[in-house]
Motif scaffolding. Structure first.
Motif, PDB file in Angstrom:
ATOM      1  N   LEU A  31       0.823  -1.212   0.000  1.00 52.32           N
ATOM      2  CA  LEU A  31       0.000   0.000   0.000  1.00 52.32           C
ATOM      3  C   LEU A  31       0.855   1.259   0.000  1.00 52.32           C
ATOM      4  O   LEU A  31       0.401   2.326  -0.432  1.00 52.32           O
ATOM      5  N   PHE A  32       2.092   1.143   0.504  1.00 56.57           N
ATOM      6  CA  PHE A  32       2.956   2.308   0.648  1.00 56.57           C
ATOM      7  C   PHE A  32       4.209   2.248  -0.231  1.00 56.57           C
ATOM      8  O   PHE A  32       4.758   3.292  -0.589  1.00 56.57           O
ATOM      9  N   TRP A  33       4.657   1.023  -0.548  1.00 56.55           N
ATOM     10  CA  TRP A  33       5.914   0.923  -1.286  1.00 56.55           C
ATOM     11  C   TRP A  33       5.976  -0.371  -2.090  1.00 56.55           C
ATOM     12  O   TRP A  33       5.536  -1.426  -1.617  1.00 56.55           O
ATOM     13  N   THR A  34       6.468  -0.279  -3.316  1.00 55.74           N
ATOM     14  CA  THR A  34       6.830  -1.424  -4.139  1.00 55.74           C
ATOM     15  C   THR A  34       8.142  -1.076  -4.839  1.00 55.74           C
ATOM     16  O   THR A  34       8.435   0.116  -5.059  1.00 55.74           O
ATOM     17  N   PRO A  35       8.962  -2.076  -5.186  1.00 55.00           N
ATOM     18  CA  PRO A  35      10.238  -1.767  -5.839  1.00 55.00           C
ATOM     19  C   PRO A  35      10.080  -0.917  -7.099  1.00 55.00           C
ATOM     20  O   PRO A  35      10.904  -0.032  -7.372  1.00 55.00           O
ATOM     21  N   PHE A  36       9.037  -1.182  -7.872  1.00 60.98           N
ATOM     22  CA  PHE A  36       8.735  -0.401  -9.076  1.00 60.98           C
ATOM     23  C   PHE A  36       7.229  -0.194  -9.137  1.00 60.98           C
ATOM     24  O   PHE A  36       6.457  -0.905  -8.476  1.00 60.98           O
ATOM     25  N   ALA A  44      11.914  -1.680 -23.110  1.00 59.98           N
ATOM     26  CA  ALA A  44      13.341  -2.008 -23.200  1.00 59.98           C
ATOM     27  C   ALA A  44      13.764  -3.049 -22.174  1.00 59.98           C
ATOM     28  O   ALA A  44      14.762  -3.746 -22.370  1.00 59.98           O
ATOM     29  N   ALA A  45      13.011  -3.165 -21.092  1.00 57.05           N
ATOM     30  CA  ALA A  45      13.386  -4.102 -20.024  1.00 57.05           C
ATOM     31  C   ALA A  45      12.514  -5.353 -20.019  1.00 57.05           C
ATOM     32  O   ALA A  45      12.547  -6.113 -19.052  1.00 57.05           O
ATOM     33  N   ARG A  46      11.746  -5.605 -21.073  1.00 61.41           N
ATOM     34  CA  ARG A  46      10.822  -6.738 -21.042  1.00 61.41           C
ATOM     35  C   ARG A  46      11.553  -8.061 -21.058  1.00 61.41           C
ATOM     36  O   ARG A  46      12.635  -8.192 -21.623  1.00 61.41           O
ATOM     37  N   TRP A  47      10.932  -9.017 -20.378  1.00 65.03           N
ATOM     38  CA  TRP A  47      11.463 -10.374 -20.211  1.00 65.03           C
ATOM     39  C   TRP A  47      12.863 -10.370 -19.609  1.00 65.03           C
ATOM     40  O   TRP A  47      13.730 -11.154 -19.988  1.00 65.03           O
ATOM     41  N   GLY A  48      13.060  -9.502 -18.641  1.00 59.63           N
ATOM     42  CA  GLY A  48      14.337  -9.483 -17.943  1.00 59.63           C
ATOM     43  C   GLY A  48      14.461 -10.675 -17.008  1.00 59.63           C
ATOM     44  O   GLY A  48      13.502 -11.095 -16.372  1.00 59.63           O
ATOM     45  N   MET A  49      15.643 -11.240 -16.912  1.00 58.20           N
ATOM     46  CA  MET A  49      15.891 -12.359 -16.025  1.00 58.20           C
ATOM     47  C   MET A  49      16.004 -11.868 -14.579  1.00 58.20           C
ATOM     48  O   MET A  49      16.304 -10.700 -14.334  1.00 58.20           O
ATOM     49  N   PRO A  50      15.746 -12.760 -13.603  1.00 52.22           N
ATOM     50  CA  PRO A  50      15.895 -12.349 -12.200  1.00 52.22           C
ATOM     51  C   PRO A  50      17.296 -11.835 -11.916  1.00 52.22           C
ATOM     52  O   PRO A  50      18.291 -12.429 -12.314  1.00 52.22           O
ATOM     53  N   GLY A  51      17.364 -10.753 -11.246  1.00 46.47           N
ATOM     54  CA  GLY A  51      18.636 -10.117 -10.925  1.00 46.47           C
ATOM     55  C   GLY A  51      18.386  -8.730 -10.388  1.00 46.47           C
ATOM     56  O   GLY A  51      17.299  -8.418  -9.896  1.00 46.47           O
ATOM     57  N   TRP A  52      19.387  -7.917 -10.457  1.00 44.76           N
ATOM     58  CA  TRP A  52      19.254  -6.542  -9.984  1.00 44.76           C
ATOM     59  C   TRP A  52      19.012  -5.619 -11.153  1.00 44.76           C
ATOM     60  O   TRP A  52      19.672  -5.743 -12.172  1.00 44.76           O
ATOM     61  N   PRO A  53      18.064  -4.690 -11.093  1.00 47.55           N
ATOM     62  CA  PRO A  53      17.208  -4.338  -9.934  1.00 47.55           C
ATOM     63  C   PRO A  53      15.885  -5.123  -9.886  1.00 47.55           C
ATOM     64  O   PRO A  53      15.162  -5.008  -8.923  1.00 47.55           O
ATOM     65  N   HIS A  54      15.590  -5.899 -10.937  1.00 45.96           N
ATOM     66  CA  HIS A  54      14.343  -6.676 -10.947  1.00 45.96           C
ATOM     67  C   HIS A  54      14.641  -8.064 -10.372  1.00 45.96           C
ATOM     68  O   HIS A  54      15.117  -8.953 -11.086  1.00 45.96           O
TER      69      HIS A  54
END
Length: 295
Positions: A31-36, A44-54
């Protein structure tokens, strides 16, 4: 020792408490915070593999999967708690009418329960959703009423059994009304059976919401839902199989945690099962022996 302490001593209780607490904290934190921003699209970032920052990767539009799961936890909590409250009210009402009323009322309620329980909950939810449109409240009420009938069917015989106990008769003789007797004596004694059925209903409510959302009969496309996320990612299963794992794993762990928590609550609140904890353990325990028959 209170119920929470006994619950924590059980491995299933610890797992259930921790998992449910994590899901609840995640839902509140979203409710207050999500990473993105879960609605933010980044081609440009679609289908990114697990890692930083996703940390869990991204989907086909570049949305952060972890953020989508965090926001979807709110829907899961809403459906589980809402359906549980509706099922509790319906189950207690029907069970009490079927056990504590005059004979003709008891028989009519028993027939009504048998008729209603013949209809699958998911089918009822799909029928209602097709008429009123897909929404979370339709899922909550349809699933809650459906499982409330199931709870009533299991709880009603227990209420009738406990109704003939000496302490219930003594309460009636002392002037307690039927409602006071129900609250003071009957419900606490059927609580273990009721708790297991309720936890199972809440777990299946999570599955029902995910399944209905997956089929398009649950949450609207604007509502965050693990079922909707799973439906969106499923079509890319052969290309990006890892992305489907996260919503499926979240649903599985939630259902497992609710089921295990219900079993642990039953063991922690049932006096007949608690009595096993008082039995002696270890090398100092006195073995129980049966004397042999003397010829």
């Amino acid at each position: 020792m209170n119920t929470l302490s006994r619950l924590w001593r059980l491995s299933t209780g610890r797992f259930g408490l921790i998992a449910v607490a994590v899901i609840g904290i995640t839902a509140i934190a979203s409710l207050f915070w999500t990473p993105f921003d879960p609605r933010s699209v980044d081609i440009a970032a679609r289908w990114g593999m697990p890692g930083w920052p996703h940390l869990l990767g991204t989907d086909g539009t570049g949305r952060d999967i972890l953020s989508l799961l965090m926001v979807g936890a709110r829907t899961t909590i809403l459906v589980a708690v809402g359906a549980g409250l509706v099922a509790t009210a319906v189950g207690i009402l029907l069970a009490a009418l079927g056990a504590l009323t005059p004979r003709w009322t008891r028989e009519a309620v028993a027939v009504l329960i048998d008729i209603l329980i013949a209809f699958p909950v998911l089918l009822i939810a799909m029928m209602i959703s097709s008429v009123w449109g897909g929404s979370l409240w339709v899922v909550v009420w349809s699933v809650g009423i459906g499982f409330g009938v199931s709870i009533a069917r299991v709880t009603r015989p227990e209420l009738r059994r406990v109704r003939g106990s000496d302490y219930v008769l003594a309460g009636q003789a002392s002037g307690l009304t039927a409602l006071q007797n129900l609250r003071t004596h009957l419900l606490p004694n059927v609580a273990p059976v009721f708790i297991v059925q309720l936890s199972w209903s809440m777990a299946v409510a999570v599955l029902a919401e995910a399944g209905l959302s997956y089929l398009g009969f649950g949450a609207s496309v604007t509502s965050p839902s693990w079922g909707l996320l799973l439906a969106e990612l499923q079509q890319y299963l052969q290309i990006h199989p890892l992305s489907v794992v996260w919503p499926g794993l979240a649903i599985t762990l939630t259902v497992l945690a609710l089921n295990l928590l219900g079993d642990a609550l039953r063991e922690a609140t049932d006096p007949t099962l608690r009595g096993r904890d008082a039995a002696p353990h270890g090398p100092r325990a006195i073995p129980h022996t049966t004397p042999g028959v003397v010829a």
